[in-house]
Write an enzyme that holds these catalytic residues in place. Structure first.
Site, PDB file in Angstrom:
ATOM      1  CG  ASP A   1      -1.930  -1.140   1.201  1.00 51.23           C
ATOM      2  OD1 ASP A   1      -1.939  -1.918   0.235  1.00 51.23           O
ATOM      3  OD2 ASP A   1      -2.694  -1.255   2.180  1.00 51.23           O
TER       4      ASP A   1
ATOM      5  CE  LYS B   1      -3.898  -4.409   1.499  1.00 48.75           C
ATOM      6  NZ  LYS B   1      -4.510  -3.410   2.391  1.00 48.75           N
TER       7      LYS B   1
ATOM      8  CB  CYS C   1      -1.785  -2.931   5.506  1.00 49.39           C
ATOM      9  SG  CYS C   1      -3.424  -2.162   5.420  1.00 49.39           S
TER      10      CYS C   1
END
Length: 214
Positions: free
Chosen positions: A17, A115, A160
């Site tokens: 990310d 996601k 994450c």
């Protein structure tokens, strides 16, 4: 200093990310998030296999505080699957904030895993969503390709990256977190809690100099 790990054909670097909304000026900026980009680029050159993950929320996602009248970012709610942190709207599909940081330069990345696109389930981990039942397919992808050791960098260390590391270990992969290739949001001591959790799971949390020569 020479790296202490031999990076081979069964290793994969998962870059988590590294998106505009998690960097300075973004909707959910991780303090100093963009500082990891040069190191992540250097690390990636040592790996034959690299995967990028990308938060990819639809408008009105369950995890957005704006979806819950009277709630504000960082409140907790009880979702159908359990406690869920609320966040500012971020990484909305098709927006500039959802794009990768412009200086992220990993042209040989083999997979972009999106996601968080299920409207009613948040997704921290690259392996399974927050209901702990919905799988992303990443574990099967890695196994089918014969990849057995996962190295993790990215944003944010305490969300994450943490949950991706936990789930990678749960799926039977060897896991290493490269901590200076991450930055933390640090909500309510979440960074220190992450270090404690990784230690309890015997997941190494190491500086990049232990992995490659810097």
């Amino acid at each position: 200093m020479n790296g202490e790990f031999h990076i081979g054909s069964r290793d994969v670097l998962i870059v988590t990310d590294v998106q505009n909304d998690f960097c300075s000026g973004g909707r959910l900026a991780v303090p100093h998030g963009e500082e990891i980009v040069p190191l992540v680029n250097r690390l990636a050159r040592h790996f034959e296999h690299v995967i990028l993950t990308q938060d990819w929320h639809p408008p009105g996602h369950l995890s957005f505080a704006s979806s819950h009248p009277g709630r504000v970012a960082y409140d907790m709610i009880e979702a159908a699957y359990g406690p869920q942190q609320l966040w500012p709207d971020h990484c909305v599909q098709g927006t500039a904030g959802a794009e990768f940081h412009p200086e992220l330069d990993i042209p040989h990345a083999e997979l972009v895993l999106r996601k968080g696109y299920h409207r009613t389930i948040d997704s921290y981990s690259a392996f399974r969503e927050n209901d702990r039942k919905t799988m992303t397919g990443l574990a099967s992808y890695l196994r089918e390709r014969g990849l057995s050791r996962v190295f993790l960098v990215g944003l944010a260390f305490d969300f994450c990256v943490r949950y991706s590391a936990e789930d990678a270990a749960l799926e039977g992969f060897d896991v290493v977190v490269i901590e200076d290739g991450c930055r933390s949001i640090d909500v309510g001591g979440s960074a220190e809690a992450t270090r404690a959790r990784l230690k309890a799971l015997r997941i190494p949390c190491l500086p990049a100099a232990r992995i490659i020569a810097l």
